[in-house]
Write a protein that holds these residues in place. Structure first.
Motif, PDB file in Angstrom:
ATOM      1  N   MET A  76       0.903  -1.083   0.171  1.00  0.00           N
ATOM      2  CA  MET A  76       0.132  -0.146   0.176  1.00  0.00           C
ATOM      3  C   MET A  76       0.996   1.205   0.129  1.00  0.00           C
ATOM      4  O   MET A  76       0.542   2.285  -0.682  1.00  0.00           O
ATOM      5  CB  MET A  76      -0.698   0.038   0.700  1.00  0.00           C
ATOM      6  CG  MET A  76      -2.140  -1.244   0.736  1.00  0.00           C
ATOM      7  SD  MET A  76      -2.939  -1.451   0.466  1.00  0.00           S
ATOM      8  CE  MET A  76      -4.455   0.665   0.388  1.00  0.00           C
TER       9      MET A  76
ATOM     10  N   GLU B  77      10.724   3.322   6.053  1.00  0.00           N
ATOM     11  CA  GLU B  77      11.428   2.187   6.102  1.00  0.00           C
ATOM     12  C   GLU B  77      11.226   1.779   6.923  1.00  0.00           C
ATOM     13  O   GLU B  77      12.554   3.037   7.855  1.00  0.00           O
ATOM     14  CB  GLU B  77      11.372   1.187   4.827  1.00  0.00           C
ATOM     15  CG  GLU B  77      10.212   1.054   4.015  1.00  0.00           C
ATOM     16  CD  GLU B  77       9.750  -0.349   5.189  1.00  0.00           C
ATOM     17  OE1 GLU B  77      10.040  -1.239   5.513  1.00  0.00           O
ATOM     18  OE2 GLU B  77       8.542  -0.875   3.914  1.00  0.00           O
TER      19      GLU B  77
ATOM     20  N   GLU C 194      -0.395  -4.745   9.782  1.00  0.00           N
ATOM     21  CA  GLU C 194      -2.213  -4.221  10.255  1.00  0.00           C
ATOM     22  C   GLU C 194      -2.591  -5.106  11.377  1.00  0.00           C
ATOM     23  O   GLU C 194      -2.798  -6.194  11.875  1.00  0.00           O
ATOM     24  CB  GLU C 194      -3.211  -4.926   9.496  1.00  0.00           C
ATOM     25  CG  GLU C 194      -4.842  -4.898  10.328  1.00  0.00           C
ATOM     26  CD  GLU C 194      -5.126  -3.746   9.725  1.00  0.00           C
ATOM     27  OE1 GLU C 194      -4.875  -2.398   9.196  1.00  0.00           O
ATOM     28  OE2 GLU C 194      -6.415  -3.103  10.262  1.00  0.00           O
TER      29      GLU C 194
ATOM     30  N   LYS D 178       0.747   0.255  15.663  1.00  0.00           N
ATOM     31  CA  LYS D 178       0.679   1.499  14.718  1.00  0.00           C
ATOM     32  C   LYS D 178       0.113   2.403  15.877  1.00  0.00           C
ATOM     33  O   LYS D 178       1.378   3.323  16.042  1.00  0.00           O
ATOM     34  CB  LYS D 178      -1.046   0.846  14.832  1.00  0.00           C
ATOM     35  CG  LYS D 178      -2.088   0.474  13.844  1.00  0.00           C
ATOM     36  CD  LYS D 178      -1.572   0.798  12.045  1.00  0.00           C
ATOM     37  CE  LYS D 178      -2.013  -0.052  11.097  1.00  0.00           C
ATOM     38  NZ  LYS D 178      -1.707  -0.189   9.938  1.00  0.00           N
TER      39      LYS D 178
ATOM     40  N   ASN E 114      -3.989   4.206   7.259  1.00  0.00           N
ATOM     41  CA  ASN E 114      -4.472   3.680   6.510  1.00  0.00           C
ATOM     42  C   ASN E 114      -5.031   2.373   6.476  1.00  0.00           C
ATOM     43  O   ASN E 114      -5.700   0.577   6.142  1.00  0.00           O
ATOM     44  CB  ASN E 114      -3.673   3.229   5.124  1.00  0.00           C
ATOM     45  CG  ASN E 114      -3.803   2.407   3.638  1.00  0.00           C
ATOM     46  OD1 ASN E 114      -4.915   2.580   3.332  1.00  0.00           O
ATOM     47  ND2 ASN E 114      -3.374   1.867   3.226  1.00  0.00           N
TER      48      ASN E 114
ATOM     49  N   SER F 220      -6.810  -0.886   7.449  1.00  0.00           N
ATOM     50  CA  SER F 220      -8.434  -1.723   6.783  1.00  0.00           C
ATOM     51  C   SER F 220      -9.928  -1.565   8.112  1.00  0.00           C
ATOM     52  O   SER F 220     -10.564  -1.545   7.774  1.00  0.00           O
ATOM     53  CB  SER F 220      -8.733  -2.623   6.216  1.00  0.00           C
ATOM     54  OG  SER F 220      -6.914  -2.970   5.756  1.00  0.00           O
TER      55      SER F 220
HETATM   56  P1  NAI Z   1       2.579  -4.595   3.865  1.00  0.00           P
HETATM   57  O1  NAI Z   1       3.050  -5.823   3.963  1.00  0.00           O
HETATM   58  O2  NAI Z   1       2.981  -5.163   2.289  1.00  0.00           O
HETATM   59  O3  NAI Z   1       3.609  -3.688   4.207  1.00  0.00           O
HETATM   60  C1  NAI Z   1       4.398  -2.579   5.203  1.00  0.00           C
HETATM   61  C2  NAI Z   1       5.405  -2.237   5.263  1.00  0.00           C
HETATM   62  O4  NAI Z   1       5.078  -1.532   6.399  1.00  0.00           O
HETATM   63  C3  NAI Z   1       6.441  -3.283   5.263  1.00  0.00           C
HETATM   64  O5  NAI Z   1       7.302  -3.020   3.465  1.00  0.00           O
HETATM   65  C4  NAI Z   1       6.999  -3.151   6.482  1.00  0.00           C
HETATM   66  O6  NAI Z   1       9.192  -3.161   6.414  1.00  0.00           O
HETATM   67  C5  NAI Z   1       6.867  -1.734   7.270  1.00  0.00           C
HETATM   68  N1  NAI Z   1       6.893  -1.807   8.878  1.00  0.00           N
HETATM   69  C6  NAI Z   1       6.306  -2.391   9.432  1.00  0.00           C
HETATM   70  N2  NAI Z   1       6.413  -1.729  10.365  1.00  0.00           N
HETATM   71  C7  NAI Z   1       7.103  -0.606  10.058  1.00  0.00           C
HETATM   72  C8  NAI Z   1       6.826   0.089  11.114  1.00  0.00           C
HETATM   73  N3  NAI Z   1       7.149   0.268  12.776  1.00  0.00           N
HETATM   74  N4  NAI Z   1       8.045   1.009  10.436  1.00  0.00           N
HETATM   75  C9  NAI Z   1       8.571   1.673   9.303  1.00  0.00           C
HETATM   76  N5  NAI Z   1       7.442   0.866   8.450  1.00  0.00           N
HETATM   77  C10 NAI Z   1       7.570  -0.318   8.610  1.00  0.00           C
HETATM   78  O7  NAI Z   1       1.326  -4.524   4.362  1.00  0.00           O
HETATM   79  P2  NAI Z   1       0.648  -3.871   2.770  1.00  0.00           P
HETATM   80  O8  NAI Z   1      -0.536  -4.851   2.675  1.00  0.00           O
HETATM   81  O9  NAI Z   1       0.735  -2.788   2.407  1.00  0.00           O
HETATM   82  O10 NAI Z   1      -0.730  -2.635   4.756  1.00  0.00           O
HETATM   83  C11 NAI Z   1      -0.010  -1.877   5.082  1.00  0.00           C
HETATM   84  C12 NAI Z   1      -1.231  -1.309   5.508  1.00  0.00           C
HETATM   85  O11 NAI Z   1      -2.397  -1.031   4.857  1.00  0.00           O
HETATM   86  C13 NAI Z   1      -2.437  -2.414   6.612  1.00  0.00           C
HETATM   87  O12 NAI Z   1      -3.070  -1.624   7.921  1.00  0.00           O
HETATM   88  C14 NAI Z   1      -3.571  -2.551   5.718  1.00  0.00           C
HETATM   89  O13 NAI Z   1      -4.393  -3.274   6.522  1.00  0.00           O
HETATM   90  C15 NAI Z   1      -3.343  -2.734   5.429  1.00  0.00           C
HETATM   91  N6  NAI Z   1      -4.441  -1.969   4.185  1.00  0.00           N
HETATM   92  C16 NAI Z   1      -3.772  -2.654   2.784  1.00  0.00           C
HETATM   93  C17 NAI Z   1      -4.749  -3.136   1.920  1.00  0.00           C
HETATM   94  C18 NAI Z   1      -4.297  -4.271   0.753  1.00  0.00           C
HETATM   95  O14 NAI Z   1      -4.832  -4.569  -0.141  1.00  0.00           O
HETATM   96  N7  NAI Z   1      -3.180  -5.275   1.370  1.00  0.00           N
HETATM   97  C19 NAI Z   1      -5.783  -2.664   1.103  1.00  0.00           C
HETATM   98  C20 NAI Z   1      -6.303  -1.532   2.714  1.00  0.00           C
HETATM   99  C21 NAI Z   1      -5.622  -1.350   3.673  1.00  0.00           C
END
Ligand code: NAI
Ligand code: 3HC
Length: 702
Positions: A308, A327, A386, A391, A411, A413
């Motif tokens: 995302m 990141e 998530e 968070k 962001n 969900s």
């Molecule tokens: P993802 O796992 O692809 O990406 C998350 C990223 O956050 C990873 O690159 C990770 O290294 C980074 N990260 C984790 N903890 C961190 C921290 N403390 N500081 C900095 N970076 C950190 O996950 P995704 O799918 O992008 O989801 C992210 C958020 O978006 C979640 O809350 C999810 O529920 C929400 N979301 C996801 C959707 C989807 O279809 N994948 C749709 C809408 C919302």
């Protein structure tokens, strides 16, 4: 005296300036005055040519959509008015500034000559409203630019850039700029007079059908039949263009009228018009008006460069805004930035971006591992895992380092935005910005308003959402907000029906036959059975009372059958093909036996009713709770974010089409039929009962 027209003379030219704010929609008064102005100019011997233009406004956005079903056909009706204009004995020049859409482009075509400013857009969006051009467009366009180009333009519904319109012969000239348009139009009219040009030039494709291959229209329909499934307007539009190719203009114009009326009488038009106005309503929030000062946003930060975060960051780089992407680890950051570059390179390969634009956008994206680089950001959007704990860490840190007044967005969900806001000492600055995947492509943006979110934060988010090309819809805080909360009972029924005797392929077919882009079980396979499992985790305790709840999906998760990514999930995948998997069917039988569920033949109707009624019922509940401001907002979320067919208008509009009493009776029927399961889940929303009792035919809280 005119009220919506500025009529003036410039020596031998009559200048007719359309001035009905905001977009010169051709409502009754404007039509009457345009006719009067045309007649005045026609009968004035001093006038030798006419110029029609938008006075300080776009040229014309077409028929007044709000008038359909009302005064649209009061005299002069647009088709008759344009026939009169097209019979002008003096040359007429349309000076197209901003846009000429639908009836507006038909007006421009009724003028024999057209000059446009370079940034104008010209097109026929009628198809997106379930209509076809109905004031000569389907007859004059093929004669002007050829049948195939005309058909493509009408069916695409997307406006053309002025330059493309020039190439096609839809515009004769381009002015150097919008500022010079009127002068250029006057000069063009004088040139025409000097050259003795006819009032109506001959059409370049006077017989548009002659150059077409045999069986062109039959083959065209066959090619598009999948894409047009369930939709009426494309078929009617094609028929109108076919007539243009085979019949004289007057016959074609008469037939076009009949086809237009057929489209206008259809529920599909009602549905699409509902969405058109719902989209305009969605930005209106009580308490917010133009006088509310917005927070300036000049720099954005995104935390998490995963699925995302990368897409979210692209949205801002696309409008030229600098973005810092944060990141935890260098590898994740590099991977995220590389993915963004890859996405841009794909766009460049498809000709949508130049290499220079790719580099410009990449230059706007700065990666970092250090929160200090976020100190001057005006908006921070968190897109990390998530997990409430993750968070929490992020928001506590943001509270420490972000400048006062910065907007802090999540962001998430499904997580509680109020709880996230409470991790900071500035909950008024916290908001949910729920993008959909892929975030750089999907138009829907749920803007989640926490109980403490400040009005100017909400207003700024709505404005910014529009700036990045999204459709922002406001939601209150609840599990899954509007979209995912409704998904839950809809998908729950699909999963339960598997245990009762339906197959995944049957369930998905019923839903795609209705017009959904994808069946719900295929969707879970695509998103990932594992993702669905994790999202359900916080609900598990509360739902323990129903042992059948997503039971099959939970077993698939335990088996590592995560869906498409593992080649097996609800279905078995062989390349792009998917099939019902005998193992899943056997598993459903076994689970049904374990749970004491009687298996039976499930009809398509039952699948439709149970999935859709539960979806609708949850939507009504959400409206009643005030999570959504209006039924239209809910319909936008589902049509724009979940592939619900636009020509059904979204789940709540569809409920009105089905009959609210029918939906209520259906819910009560399944409540009785399904025993304890029915008792538990098939509870009609109180608002639905109230609406039916009051004899209402559509869902609204007012
Ligand atoms: P993802 O796992 O692809 O990406 C998350 C990223 O956050 C990873 O690159 C990770 O290294 C980074 N990260 C984790 N903890 C961190 C921290 N403390 N500081 C900095 N970076 C950190 O996950 P995704 O799918 O992008 O989801 C992210 C958020 O978006 C979640 O809350 C999810 O529920 C929400 N979301 C996801 C959707 C989807 O279809 N994948 C749709 C809408 C919302
Ligand atoms: N009829 C009635 N109202 C219209 C309208 C139309 N054709 N086009 C726009 N409006 C109204 C909107 O409802 C909105 O009203 P509001 O301020 O009260 O909410 C206002 O004009 C401004 O519209 P937007 O907020 O959408 O402003 P944008 O600048 O974002 O977009 C637009 C302008 C591109 C013109 C967009 O409004 C649009 O696409 N309009 C529809 C154009 C269209 O579909 N034309 C074809 C009509 S059907 C037809 O012409 C049939 C003919 O063939 C017989």
């Amino acid at each position: 005296m005119y009220t919506l027209i500025d009529y003036s003379l410039d020596n031998e030219l009559a200048l007719i300036g359309l001035s009905r704010a905001p977009v010169n929609a051709l409502g009754l008064t404007l039509r009457q005055e345009l006719q009067a102005a045309f007649r005045q100019a026609s009968s004035d011997p001093a006038v030798k040519a006419l110029v029609v233009y938008g006075r300080g406004l776009p040229f014309c956005a077409g028929a007044d959509i709000a008038e359909f079903g009302g005064a649209a056909f009061d005299a002069p009706a647009l088709p008759q008015l344009l026939i009169e204009l097209a019979g002008s004995s003096k040359p007429m020049v349309a000076a197209i500034g901003g846009l000429a859409l639908g009836g507006g482009l038909e007006l421009a075509m009724a003028c024999g000559y057209r000059i446009s400013e370079p940034k104008a857009r010209l097109g026929f969006p009628e198809i997106t409203l379930g209509l076809l051009p109905g004031a000569g467009g389907t007859q004059r366009l093929p004669r002007l630019i050829g049948a195939e180009a005309a058909l493509e333009t009408i069916l695409a519904g997307q406006p053309l850039h002025a330059e493309r319109a020039l190439e096609l012969g839809l515009a004769d000239h381009l002015a150097d700029s919008a500022d010079e348009l009127l002068d250029a139009a006057r000069a063009y009219a004088r040139e025409l007079l000097q050259a003795g040009a006819p009032a109506q030039p001959a059409y370049p494709h006077a017989e548009p059908g002659v150059a077409l291959p045999d069986n062109f229209f039959v083959d065209y329909t066959a090619k598009k039949s999948g894409q047009w499934k369930g939709q009426l307007a494309p078929h009617l539009a094609l028929e109108a263009v076919r007539i243009a190719c085979e019949q004289p203009l007057d016959v074609g114009l008469a037939r076009e009228q009949e086809l237009f009326l057929e489209a206008m009488d259809s529920p599909q038009f009602q549905a699409l018009r509902h969405l058109f106005f719902a989209e305009r309503e969605a930005g209106k929030v009580p308490g917010i008006d133009a006088s509310l000062p917005l927070r300036p946003i000049g720099k954005v930060a995104v935390i998490g460069a995963g699925t995302m975060g990368g897409g979210i960051a692209m949205n801002f780089a696309n409008i030229g805004m600098p973005v810092v992407l944060l990141e935890q680890k260098r590898e994740a950051l590099d991977r995220g930035l590389a993915q963004i570059r890859k996405n841009y390179e794909i766009s460049a390969k498809r000709g949508k971006l130049t290499q220079e634009q790719v580099e410009q956008r990449m230059a706007l994206l700065a990666g970092t591992l250090d929160y200090a680089d976020l100190a001057d950001a005006d908006l921070v959007i968190e897109a990390v895992f998530e997990s409430m704990e993750v968070k929490r860490q992020v928001f506590v840190t943001l509270d420490e380092i972000c400048k006062p007044g910065a907007i802090l967005a999540t962001n998430t969900s499904t997580l509680d935005v109020d709880q996230i806001a409470a991790f900071t000492r500035r909950p008024q600055d916290v908001i949910g910005l729920h993008f959909f995947s892929p975030a750089n492509v999907m138009r829907l943006l749920e803007v989640v308003r926490g109980k403490e979110t400040a009005l100017d934060v909400l207003a700024t988010a709505l404005k910014l959402g529009k700036q990045i090309g999204k459709l922002p819809v406001v939601s209150g805080v609840c599990y899954g907000f509007i979209g995912n909360r409704m998904l839950e009972p809809y998908a729950r029924e699909a999963h339960r029906l598997l245990l009762e005797g339906a197959t995944p392929a049957q369930i998905d077919r019923v839903l795609t036959d209705l017009g959904l882009n994808m069946g719900v079980l295929s969707m879970y396979d695509l998103v990932g059975i594992d993702v669905g499992y994790l999202i359900r985790t916080p609900l598990r305790e509360a739902l323990a009372c129903d042992p059948s709840y997503y039971r099959l999906a939970d077993e698939l998760y335990a088996l590592g059958r995560y869906g498409q990514k593992t080649g097996r999930g609800m279905y078995i995948y062989e390349g792009r093909e998917r099939h019902d998997d005998p193992e899943v069917l056997a598993m459903a039988e076994r689970l049904a036996a374990e749970l004491g569920i009687q298996r039976r033949v499930i009809s398509d109707q039952e699948i439709h009713d149970r999935c859709l009624f539960m979806l609708i019922n949850e939507g009504i509940q959400i409206l009643d709770e005030g999570i959504a401001l209006r039924a239209g907002d809910i319909d936008l979320v589902w049509t724009c974010g979940y592939g619900f067919p636009t020509w059904l208008g979204g789940p709540l509009h569809y409920a009105g089409q089905l009959g609210l009493d029918h939906v209520l009776a259906g819910i009560n029927q399944y409540r009785a039929l399904l025993g304890a399961y029915g008792e538990q889940w098939f509870k009609p929303a109180a608002l639905l009962e109230q609406l039916v009792a009051a004899g209402k035919t559509r869902i609204s809280k007012d």
